[in-house]
Design a protein around this motif. Structure first.
Motif, PDB file in Angstrom:
ATOM      1  N   MET A  11       0.833  -1.187   0.000  1.00 53.78           N
ATOM      2  CA  MET A  11       0.000   0.000   0.000  1.00 53.78           C
ATOM      3  C   MET A  11       0.875   1.248   0.000  1.00 53.78           C
ATOM      4  O   MET A  11       2.010   1.225   0.462  1.00 53.78           O
TER       5      MET A  11
ATOM      6  N   ASP B 173      -6.463   5.220  -2.642  1.00 57.22           N
ATOM      7  CA  ASP B 173      -7.585   4.456  -2.127  1.00 57.22           C
ATOM      8  C   ASP B 173      -7.238   2.965  -2.148  1.00 57.22           C
ATOM      9  O   ASP B 173      -6.762   2.445  -3.160  1.00 57.22           O
ATOM     10  N   GLN B 174      -7.475   2.276  -1.053  1.00 53.85           N
ATOM     11  CA  GLN B 174      -7.099   0.859  -0.946  1.00 53.85           C
ATOM     12  C   GLN B 174      -7.881  -0.040  -1.900  1.00 53.85           C
ATOM     13  O   GLN B 174      -7.489  -1.181  -2.137  1.00 53.85           O
ATOM     14  N   ARG B 175      -8.948   0.445  -2.476  1.00 51.92           N
ATOM     15  CA  ARG B 175      -9.698  -0.342  -3.466  1.00 51.92           C
ATOM     16  C   ARG B 175      -8.983  -0.394  -4.810  1.00 51.92           C
ATOM     17  O   ARG B 175      -9.315  -1.202  -5.668  1.00 51.92           O
TER      18      ARG B 175
ATOM     19  N   SER C 284      -6.164  -1.453  -6.982  1.00 49.39           N
ATOM     20  CA  SER C 284      -5.058  -2.416  -7.018  1.00 49.39           C
ATOM     21  C   SER C 284      -3.872  -1.814  -7.765  1.00 49.39           C
ATOM     22  O   SER C 284      -3.990  -0.793  -8.453  1.00 49.39           O
TER      23      SER C 284
END
Length: 151
Positions: free
Chosen positions: A1, A6-8, A10
């Motif tokens: 990360m 945004d962690q959504r 990839s």
């Protein structure tokens, strides 16, 4: 990360957004769209999945990194309702709210007949399929210019 992403999103989604240039198109679609078939004809050549996201969530995350084109009348295109070109489904208003908020202005959204939409999608840079069940969750976002400081 990484920070600020945004962690959504990839690594593959970020990679594709970085490869795209001004004026390139990105399709965001629901699970019913023939995404794998059409993705094979795009510039990127393969399908990208954002599993676990609905269309507005995926678009909101993508638009934190990718501006929409300001040099075209409608930088977003959606699929028309079959048999009812003026028809509305809930995803249209939800997506309108997302793009308006991301851009801080009202963003025109154009509509294409189903098979015209498929033809336009084949000309896109890439296709991202969400877990959204639809219907009519098919949008094309045209990438704008990213304003950067000089090196």
């Amino acid at each position: 990360m990484l920070r600020g992403i945004d962690q959504r999103l990839s690594a593959e989604v970020v990679h594709v957004l970085m490869l795209m240039g001004h004026g390139d198109d990105l399709v965001i679609c629901d699970v019913n769209h023939p995404a794998a078939t059409i993705a094979a004809e795009t510039t990127y050549g393969r399908l990208i999945d954002m599993a676990g996201c609905d269309i507005p969530t995926a678009a909101r995350a993508i638009l934190t990194l990718m501006p929409l084109d300001t040099f075209v009348p409608a930088p977003v295109t959606r699929m028309q309702v079959v048999g009812n070109p003026d028809g509305q489904v809930p995803i249209f208003a939800r997506m309108q709210a997302v793009v308006d908020q991301a851009e801080g202005r009202p963003v025109p959204i154009a509509a294409l007949e189903r098979f015209e939409f498929y033809a336009a999608a084949k000309q896109a840079f890439a296709i991202i399929r969400t877990s959204d069940s639809g219907p009519y969750g098919c949008f094309i976002l045209k990438k704008g210019v990213v304003e950067l400081p000089e090196l």
